[in-house]
Design a protein around this motif. Sequence first.
Motif, PDB file in Angstrom:
ATOM      1  N   GLY A 113       0.815  -1.210   0.000  1.00  0.00           N
ATOM      2  CA  GLY A 113       0.000   0.000   0.000  1.00  0.00           C
ATOM      3  C   GLY A 113       0.848   1.259   0.000  1.00  0.00           C
ATOM      4  O   GLY A 113       0.578   2.225  -0.728  1.00  0.00           O
ATOM      5  N   ARG A 114       1.899   1.265   0.821  1.00  0.00           N
ATOM      6  CA  ARG A 114       2.789   2.423   0.876  1.00  0.00           C
ATOM      7  C   ARG A 114       3.515   2.623  -0.453  1.00  0.00           C
ATOM      8  O   ARG A 114       3.749   3.760  -0.879  1.00  0.00           O
ATOM      9  CB  ARG A 114       3.789   2.264   2.019  1.00  0.00           C
ATOM     10  N   ALA A 115       3.858   1.534  -1.112  1.00  0.00           N
ATOM     11  CA  ALA A 115       4.539   1.644  -2.402  1.00  0.00           C
ATOM     12  C   ALA A 115       3.598   2.162  -3.486  1.00  0.00           C
ATOM     13  O   ALA A 115       4.004   2.945  -4.361  1.00  0.00           O
ATOM     14  CB  ALA A 115       5.100   0.278  -2.809  1.00  0.00           C
ATOM     15  N   LEU A 116       2.334   1.757  -3.435  1.00  0.00           N
ATOM     16  CA  LEU A 116       1.375   2.153  -4.471  1.00  0.00           C
ATOM     17  C   LEU A 116       0.886   3.589  -4.303  1.00  0.00           C
ATOM     18  O   LEU A 116       0.578   4.266  -5.299  1.00  0.00           O
ATOM     19  CB  LEU A 116       0.180   1.195  -4.455  1.00  0.00           C
ATOM     20  N   LEU A 117       0.823   4.080  -3.073  1.00  0.00           N
ATOM     21  CA  LEU A 117       0.155   5.346  -2.783  1.00  0.00           C
ATOM     22  C   LEU A 117       0.662   6.521  -3.632  1.00  0.00           C
ATOM     23  O   LEU A 117      -0.153   7.240  -4.225  1.00  0.00           O
ATOM     24  CB  LEU A 117       0.268   5.669  -1.291  1.00  0.00           C
ATOM     25  N   PRO A 118       1.966   6.795  -3.722  1.00  0.00           N
ATOM     26  CA  PRO A 118       2.389   7.957  -4.526  1.00  0.00           C
ATOM     27  C   PRO A 118       2.030   7.825  -5.999  1.00  0.00           C
ATOM     28  O   PRO A 118       1.710   8.822  -6.660  1.00  0.00           O
ATOM     29  CB  PRO A 118       3.911   7.997  -4.318  1.00  0.00           C
ATOM     30  N   TYR A 119       2.051   6.588  -6.540  1.00  0.00           N
ATOM     31  CA  TYR A 119       1.687   6.395  -7.942  1.00  0.00           C
ATOM     32  C   TYR A 119       0.183   6.607  -8.148  1.00  0.00           C
ATOM     33  O   TYR A 119      -0.243   7.168  -9.168  1.00  0.00           O
ATOM     34  CB  TYR A 119       2.097   4.994  -8.399  1.00  0.00           C
ATOM     35  N   ALA A 120      -0.613   6.151  -7.187  1.00  0.00           N
ATOM     36  CA  ALA A 120      -2.058   6.359  -7.276  1.00  0.00           C
ATOM     37  C   ALA A 120      -2.391   7.848  -7.249  1.00  0.00           C
ATOM     38  O   ALA A 120      -3.236   8.326  -8.012  1.00  0.00           O
ATOM     39  CB  ALA A 120      -2.759   5.632  -6.132  1.00  0.00           C
ATOM     40  N   ARG A 121      -1.731   8.581  -6.352  1.00  0.00           N
ATOM     41  CA  ARG A 121      -1.952  10.036  -6.299  1.00  0.00           C
ATOM     42  C   ARG A 121      -1.618  10.677  -7.644  1.00  0.00           C
ATOM     43  O   ARG A 121      -2.343  11.540  -8.136  1.00  0.00           O
ATOM     44  CB  ARG A 121      -1.081  10.667  -5.215  1.00  0.00           C
TER      45      ARG A 121
END
Length: 294
Positions: free
Chosen positions: A61-69
């Motif tokens: 989740g932490r790895a995906l979060l900046p890309y999702a933003r």
Amino acid sequence: MDTQLLAAFVEVADTGSFTAAAQALHLSQPAVSKRIQALEAQIATPLFDRVGRQVLLTDAGRALLPYARKVLQDIEDGRRALSQLAGEVRGRLSIGTSHHIGLHRLPPVLSTFAQRYPQVDLDLHFMDSEVACEAVLGGKLELGIVTLPLVPIPNLDARPVWPDPLAVVVSPHHPLARLRRLALAQLAEHPAVLPDEATYTHRIVRQALRQHGLEPRVRLATNYLETLKMLVGIGLGWSVLPLSMADRTLRVLAIPGLKMERMLGVVRHRQRTPSRAALALLDLLPAAAQHRSA
């Protein structure tokens, strides 16, 4: 990936709550849970750990979060760019503002805006100025109409609109109201009710008082200025409030050498393309400031 799934993921990550995310997205909690489950199924890994009532990001989740933003922000920027080409002022304009500004400054501005641009859907959120600035930086809001930060924040463009003088106030029946001459040190002899210490307003007040060697005895703190006004009016303590809030329920104390002011204005992300709706509202604000000062 479906952008609706990503939006639900970012909202849960930001709020740490499926319930709060559902409220922000105007969905039911089960609907948000299904979107998270669908996203987790697509990437074949859990994004959140449910520990009691806490919702915590996993490593994935932490790895995906900046890309999702970034995906969500790029899509929003694309919509704005297309809106610019169409030459129409329409769409959705998300704004965060404090309760005080929303009550005392924005109504005439938003009334004029709504009349001129009926095709724009205003998405107005009431929150602390500090939270609104973070939401603008995070791409959740396009504009924040707030108490401006005391120190510039990277990537946040801040435009002053309304100077907002502050004043020391008490109830007309407070012992300090009976004094013909008041020294600043006498404030320390009485309890204060002040803006919450996390607010920009509190920092302005503390800084001004400390310059005069005064540490107030704080009985109560809250980030709602209307609540502070009520507490002062019933005699619970002295406070520092915008001078514009002074009325017959308050007595303004003139203290030699003490001058406080905050600046209200608008913030936006420097690296985001503003929508035509945002530009239209920004154009209205200088006239609103002139009308207020006239």
